[in-house]
Design a protein around this motif. Structure first.
Motif, PDB file in Angstrom:
ATOM      1  N   VAL A  99       0.891  -1.724   0.267  1.00 35.96           N
ATOM      2  CA  VAL A  99       0.059  -0.006   0.159  1.00 35.96           C
ATOM      3  C   VAL A  99       1.204   1.386  -0.315  1.00 35.96           C
ATOM      4  CG1 VAL A  99      -1.986   1.650   1.207  1.00 35.96           C
ATOM      5  CG2 VAL A  99      -2.121  -1.223   1.023  1.00 35.96           C
ATOM      6  N   CYS A 100       2.143   1.458   0.812  1.00 37.16           N
ATOM      7  CA  CYS A 100       3.199   2.466   0.964  1.00 37.16           C
ATOM      8  C   CYS A 100       3.914   2.858  -0.601  1.00 37.16           C
ATOM      9  CB  CYS A 100       3.582   1.699   1.695  1.00 37.16           C
ATOM     10  SG  CYS A 100       5.183   3.393   2.073  1.00 37.16           S
ATOM     11  N   GLY A 101       4.051   1.297  -0.986  1.00 34.16           N
ATOM     12  CA  GLY A 101       4.517   1.572  -2.953  1.00 34.16           C
ATOM     13  C   GLY A 101       3.549   2.142  -3.774  1.00 34.16           C
ATOM     14  N   VAL A 102       2.179   1.438  -3.573  1.00 41.61           N
ATOM     15  CA  VAL A 102       0.946   2.733  -4.654  1.00 41.61           C
ATOM     16  C   VAL A 102       0.718   4.084  -4.488  1.00 41.61           C
ATOM     17  CG1 VAL A 102      -1.588   2.580  -4.328  1.00 41.61           C
ATOM     18  CG2 VAL A 102      -0.320   0.581  -4.422  1.00 41.61           C
ATOM     19  N   LEU A 103       1.097   4.149  -2.276  1.00 35.25           N
ATOM     20  CA  LEU A 103       0.354   5.531  -2.446  1.00 35.25           C
ATOM     21  C   LEU A 103       1.998   6.698  -2.598  1.00 35.25           C
ATOM     22  CD1 LEU A 103      -0.180   5.654   1.491  1.00 35.25           C
ATOM     23  CD2 LEU A 103      -1.393   6.357  -0.737  1.00 35.25           C
ATOM     24  N   ILE A 104       3.328   6.255  -3.248  1.00 33.03           N
ATOM     25  CA  ILE A 104       4.499   6.565  -3.399  1.00 33.03           C
ATOM     26  C   ILE A 104       4.184   6.923  -4.884  1.00 33.03           C
ATOM     27  CG2 ILE A 104       6.910   6.210  -4.707  1.00 33.03           C
ATOM     28  CD1 ILE A 104       7.240   4.889  -1.169  1.00 33.03           C
ATOM     29  N   VAL A 105       3.448   6.147  -5.649  1.00 35.00           N
ATOM     30  CA  VAL A 105       3.147   6.069  -7.123  1.00 35.00           C
ATOM     31  C   VAL A 105       2.599   7.073  -7.252  1.00 35.00           C
ATOM     32  CG1 VAL A 105       2.028   4.745  -8.890  1.00 35.00           C
ATOM     33  CG2 VAL A 105       3.922   3.518  -8.185  1.00 35.00           C
ATOM     34  N   ILE A 106       0.922   6.861  -6.339  1.00 31.55           N
ATOM     35  CA  ILE A 106      -0.110   8.042  -7.129  1.00 31.55           C
ATOM     36  C   ILE A 106       0.677   9.876  -6.238  1.00 31.55           C
ATOM     37  CG2 ILE A 106      -2.078   8.886  -5.755  1.00 31.55           C
ATOM     38  CD1 ILE A 106      -2.445   5.832  -5.306  1.00 31.55           C
ATOM     39  N   ALA A 107       1.652   9.897  -5.465  1.00 34.22           N
ATOM     40  CA  ALA A 107       1.915  11.372  -5.117  1.00 34.22           C
ATOM     41  C   ALA A 107       3.033  11.680  -6.346  1.00 34.22           C
ATOM     42  CB  ALA A 107       2.733  10.686  -3.633  1.00 34.22           C
ATOM     43  N   GLY A 108       3.248  10.881  -6.741  1.00 32.60           N
ATOM     44  CA  GLY A 108       4.282  10.938  -7.909  1.00 32.60           C
ATOM     45  C   GLY A 108       2.996  11.353  -9.331  1.00 32.60           C
TER      46      GLY A 108
END
Length: 394
Positions: A99-108
């Motif tokens: 989920v953290c990885g998904v959030l980082i992608v979304i932040a980008g």
């Protein structure tokens, strides 16, 4: 690209990889085991994060021709170590990593979320990080109390070498740890044979479990710490050295590699901050346009390190845990000092930062959610209340 290659970039790339790995791999191992990983799962996670950050560093630096240094999230690993085992075990933690990885992608990709992260008060983000780090920073003193003959050489090596060159302080502590292990710790019979067997790479897939506790207790704090303490400072380091990278693609790429490596136990990869300064500075090459080879070389080194981390972790397991925790704590003292300074630097909001720090450092959890999240919430409420009363008085 080959014409841009230089011996100076080669040396700095190798040094960057060595310093980055030696200074904090102990933090990663301790963090993964802290949230329930077995020794094999922690080894797999360290291997996966090495390969992920190495490949992403090579890719980003080659494509952009900028010195883009990538690292594992050391503050994130310290956060995991402070969180303690989570309900559902390591599978739930891996769900949080994804989920953290998904959030980082979304932040980008999604600018509003990136702006929300940037809007987190710097004082509170630093106070949370300081609260996360302080527990491990106690380890050197605890190691000396545990056994002065074992703990003191590690601390003295760090202090004496650091007095001459801070860059080599943590590698010196690691070298002292190896010497202590070789000459001061009784190795059980057959342990060396087991060490040889661990040379073979053994990635271990972990089926993730997604829960609310995993999201709030692992994913969200890990995302905030990674963005606030690694990605955003990483961009700042590049800008200080005269580069103007587009942050969004860099964030999204590190998020993708975090996603790909998470099922094998990796917690997160992100832009580097400390080693970024090594790759982006003049020591990597006088010509700024040729410095991108330093992170490419460092990335190759990490990819080579990856398959052999099993031997590293098996070697570390021969020593009392407090000794390697001492090395990890020494590696984090500078980060703790900087985060504490930035947390309490401004008078306005100092009490809110103190509340964030104390709640986080207490290590308490509510409803299965770690103290890091509640510290940020408590500090945010205090800061909001202080600003509200100040407006009414005005």
């Amino acid at each position: 690209m080959l014409r841009d290659f230089s011996a100076q970039a080669l040396f700095m790339g190798v040094l960057t990889a060595f310093v980055g790995f030696a200074s904090s791999f102990a933090v990663v191992l301790h963090g993964l085991t802290g949230v329930g990983a077995t020794e094999a799962q922690a080894t797999s996670g360290l291997m996966a994060v090495c390969v992920a950050l190495g490949v992403s560093m090579i890719l980003l630096s080659a494509v952009t021709r900028l010195p883009i240094a990538i690292a594992w999230s050391t503050p994130g690993a310290a956060l995991l170590a402070n969180s303690g085992p989570i309900e559902g075990g390591f599978q739930t933690a891996v769900g949080g990593f994804l989920v953290c990885g998904v959030l980082i992608v979304i932040a980008g990709l999604w600018k509003p979320l990136g702006r929300m992260v940037a809007a987190i008060p710097t004082s509170l983000a630093n106070a949370m990080l300081a609260g996360v780090l302080i527990g491990l920073c106690f380890a050197p003193a605890k190691a000396i109390a545990f056994n002065p003959l074992l703990g003191l050489p590690i601390v003295l090596a760090w202090a004496i070498v650091g007095a001459f060159n801070r860059l080599y302080a943590v590698p010196a502590a690691l070298a002292a740890f190896i010497a202590v292990l070789a000459f001061g710790v009784e190795v059980p019979p057959g342990a060396l044979a087991g060490l040889a067997d661990s040379l073979a790479p053994n990635p271990e897939f972990v089926m993730p479990i997604f829960t609310v506790a995993g999201f709030v207790g692992i994913a969200l704090p890990l995302f905030i710490v990674t963005m606030a303490s690694q990605n955003i400072p990483g961009i700042a380091v590049l800008k200080v050295n005269g580069y103007e990278p587009a942050p969004a693609p860099l964030f999204a790429t590190t998020g993708v590699f975090s996603l790909l490596s998470a099922p094998f136990g990796s917690h997160a990869v992100n832009l580097a901050a400390i080693t970024a300064a090594m790759c982006a500075g003049s020591d990597a090459h006088p010509d700024p346009k040729r410095r991108y080879w330093a992170p490419i070389v460092a990335g190759v080194c990490y990819v080579v390190f990856g398959p052999f981390v099993g031997a590293v972790t098996a070697f570390v397991a021969l020593a009392p845990p407090i000794l390697i925790q001492a090395v990890a704590g020494l590696a984090l003292i500078s980060a703790f000092a900087n985060s504490a300074l930035n947390a309490f630097k401004e008078i306005e909001g100092r009490e809110a930062a103190a509340v964030t720090f104390l709640v986080t450092a207490s290590g308490v959890s509510f409803a299965g959610i770690s103290g890091a999240f509640w510290g940020l919430v408590a500090g945010g409420l205090m800061l909001g209340l202080a600003r509200l009363t100040a407006k009414r008085r005005g």
